[in-house]
Design a protein around this motif. Sequence first.
Motif, mmCIF file in Angstrom:
data_model
loop_
_atom_site.group_PDB
_atom_site.id
_atom_site.type_symbol
_atom_site.label_atom_id
_atom_site.label_comp_id
_atom_site.label_asym_id
_atom_site.label_seq_id
_atom_site.Cartn_x
_atom_site.Cartn_y
_atom_site.Cartn_z
ATOM 1 N N ARG A 127 -19.709 -28.730 -40.997
ATOM 2 C CA ARG A 127 -18.538 -28.560 -40.154
ATOM 3 C C ARG A 127 -17.950 -27.174 -40.366
ATOM 4 O O ARG A 127 -18.022 -26.611 -41.455
ATOM 5 C CB ARG A 127 -17.474 -29.607 -40.482
ATOM 6 N N ARG A 128 -17.362 -26.697 -39.295
ATOM 7 C CA ARG A 128 -16.725 -25.377 -39.372
ATOM 8 C C ARG A 128 -15.493 -25.495 -40.250
ATOM 9 O O ARG A 128 -14.616 -26.327 -40.019
ATOM 10 C CB ARG A 128 -16.331 -24.923 -37.982
ATOM 11 N N GLN A 129 -15.463 -24.663 -41.257
ATOM 12 C CA GLN A 129 -14.334 -24.707 -42.175
ATOM 13 C C GLN A 129 -13.209 -23.859 -41.603
ATOM 14 O O GLN A 129 -13.418 -22.728 -41.173
ATOM 15 C CB GLN A 129 -14.730 -24.194 -43.551
ATOM 16 N N GLU A 130 -12.053 -24.428 -41.575
ATOM 17 C CA GLU A 130 -10.889 -23.699 -41.079
ATOM 18 C C GLU A 130 -10.422 -22.731 -42.165
ATOM 19 O O GLU A 130 -10.245 -23.110 -43.318
ATOM 20 C CB GLU A 130 -9.760 -24.667 -40.726
ATOM 21 N N THR A 131 -10.265 -21.495 -41.774
ATOM 22 C CA THR A 131 -9.768 -20.487 -42.708
ATOM 23 C C THR A 131 -8.415 -20.013 -42.218
ATOM 24 O O THR A 131 -8.130 -20.009 -41.019
ATOM 25 C CB THR A 131 -10.724 -19.290 -42.805
ATOM 26 N N ALA A 132 -7.618 -19.617 -43.118
ATOM 27 C CA ALA A 132 -6.290 -19.117 -42.763
ATOM 28 C C ALA A 132 -6.440 -17.741 -42.123
ATOM 29 O O ALA A 132 -7.281 -16.938 -42.543
ATOM 30 C CB ALA A 132 -5.423 -19.023 -44.012
ATOM 31 N N PRO A 133 -5.656 -17.445 -41.096
ATOM 32 C CA PRO A 133 -5.756 -16.118 -40.479
ATOM 33 C C PRO A 133 -5.275 -15.043 -41.446
ATOM 34 O O PRO A 133 -4.501 -15.309 -42.370
ATOM 35 C CB PRO A 133 -4.836 -16.220 -39.270
ATOM 36 N N ALA A 134 -5.772 -13.856 -41.235
ATOM 37 C CA ALA A 134 -5.361 -12.741 -42.081
ATOM 38 C C ALA A 134 -3.870 -12.488 -41.878
ATOM 39 O O ALA A 134 -3.352 -12.622 -40.769
ATOM 40 C CB ALA A 134 -6.149 -11.490 -41.715
ATOM 41 N N PRO A 135 -3.178 -12.141 -42.931
ATOM 42 C CA PRO A 135 -1.740 -11.918 -42.786
ATOM 43 C C PRO A 135 -1.476 -10.671 -41.934
ATOM 44 O O PRO A 135 -2.272 -9.732 -41.906
ATOM 45 C CB PRO A 135 -1.264 -11.710 -44.227
ATOM 46 N N PHE A 136 -0.370 -10.680 -41.209
ATOM 47 C CA PHE A 136 0.004 -9.541 -40.395
ATOM 48 C C PHE A 136 0.442 -8.391 -41.287
ATOM 49 O O PHE A 136 0.990 -8.597 -42.361
ATOM 50 C CB PHE A 136 1.155 -9.912 -39.449
ATOM 51 N N TRP A 137 0.182 -7.179 -40.815
ATOM 52 C CA TRP A 137 0.611 -6.006 -41.564
ATOM 53 C C TRP A 137 2.071 -5.734 -41.257
ATOM 54 O O TRP A 137 2.520 -5.873 -40.127
ATOM 55 C CB TRP A 137 -0.210 -4.789 -41.165
ATOM 56 N N THR A 138 2.762 -5.308 -42.266
ATOM 57 C CA THR A 138 4.152 -4.901 -42.041
ATOM 58 C C THR A 138 4.127 -3.515 -41.394
ATOM 59 O O THR A 138 3.123 -2.790 -41.484
ATOM 60 C CB THR A 138 4.921 -4.827 -43.372
ATOM 61 N N GLN B 27 1.233 -0.566 -41.854
ATOM 62 C CA GLN B 27 0.554 0.045 -40.719
ATOM 63 C C GLN B 27 0.733 1.558 -40.725
ATOM 64 O O GLN B 27 -0.210 2.312 -40.493
ATOM 65 C CB GLN B 27 1.075 -0.541 -39.403
ATOM 66 N N ALA B 28 1.953 2.015 -40.985
ATOM 67 C CA ALA B 28 2.223 3.457 -41.014
ATOM 68 C C ALA B 28 1.433 4.134 -42.130
ATOM 69 O O ALA B 28 0.879 5.222 -41.941
ATOM 70 C CB ALA B 28 3.715 3.708 -41.185
ATOM 71 N N ALA B 29 1.358 3.498 -43.286
ATOM 72 C CA ALA B 29 0.603 4.073 -44.405
ATOM 73 C C ALA B 29 -0.883 4.134 -44.068
ATOM 74 O O ALA B 29 -1.556 5.128 -44.362
ATOM 75 C CB ALA B 29 0.831 3.252 -45.672
ATOM 76 N N HIS B 30 -1.402 3.087 -43.452
ATOM 77 C CA HIS B 30 -2.818 3.052 -43.085
ATOM 78 C C HIS B 30 -3.123 4.122 -42.037
ATOM 79 O O HIS B 30 -4.128 4.839 -42.139
ATOM 80 C CB HIS B 30 -3.180 1.666 -42.554
ATOM 81 N N LEU B 31 -2.257 4.255 -41.040
ATOM 82 C CA LEU B 31 -2.443 5.267 -40.011
ATOM 83 C C LEU B 31 -2.379 6.670 -40.597
ATOM 84 O O LEU B 31 -3.168 7.540 -40.230
ATOM 85 C CB LEU B 31 -1.389 5.107 -38.912
ATOM 86 N N ALA B 32 -1.476 6.895 -41.526
ATOM 87 C CA ALA B 32 -1.382 8.211 -42.173
ATOM 88 C C ALA B 32 -2.654 8.524 -42.952
ATOM 89 O O ALA B 32 -3.142 9.658 -42.938
ATOM 90 C CB ALA B 32 -0.162 8.250 -43.095
ATOM 91 N N THR B 33 -3.217 7.529 -43.616
ATOM 92 C CA THR B 33 -4.463 7.725 -44.362
ATOM 93 C C THR B 33 -5.608 8.075 -43.411
ATOM 94 O O THR B 33 -6.398 8.987 -43.676
ATOM 95 C CB THR B 33 -4.814 6.459 -45.153
ATOM 96 N N LEU B 34 -5.698 7.353 -42.293
ATOM 97 C CA LEU B 34 -6.751 7.646 -41.312
ATOM 98 C C LEU B 34 -6.574 9.033 -40.699
ATOM 99 O O LEU B 34 -7.542 9.781 -40.539
ATOM 100 C CB LEU B 34 -6.758 6.591 -40.209
ATOM 101 N N ASP B 35 -5.346 9.376 -40.333
ATOM 102 C CA ASP B 35 -5.093 10.701 -39.756
ATOM 103 C C ASP B 35 -5.460 11.808 -40.738
ATOM 104 O O ASP B 35 -6.031 12.825 -40.351
ATOM 105 C CB ASP B 35 -3.635 10.839 -39.334
ATOM 106 N N ALA B 36 -5.133 11.624 -41.995
ATOM 107 C CA ALA B 36 -5.456 12.637 -43.004
ATOM 108 C C ALA B 36 -6.963 12.774 -43.178
ATOM 109 O O ALA B 36 -7.484 13.878 -43.345
ATOM 110 C CB ALA B 36 -4.801 12.278 -44.334
#
Length: 96
Positions: A17-28, A32-41
């Motif tokens: 049976r397909r095991q139900e997994t919890a969805p990934a938590p939303f980013w604050t 998101q801003a920190a991740h975008l800054a890392t990618l831009d850099a």
Amino acid sequence: MAEAIPTGTFGHARPPRRQETAPAPFWTPQEQAAHLATLDAALAGFELDDDYAARKRDRYREQHAPLRLVTTPPPDVCTCGGNPTHQQTTHRKDAA
């Protein structure tokens, strides 16, 4: 003696049976801003320097160039561009 070709499942096994997994938590917003800054850099100033990439980059810049202002000729000027089949001398609506 010929054996029958098996059909179905052996021992009536059922797929797991397909095991139900919890969805990934939303980013604050801060995460998101920190991740975008890392990618831009990491991507700042990154360009491939082979001929194919240069041609593709030039084509992209031409296709996505900013809009240019085009002057409109006065209404009594013919804009047919020297078309030999063009019979009118003007394109005004009131010229019939």
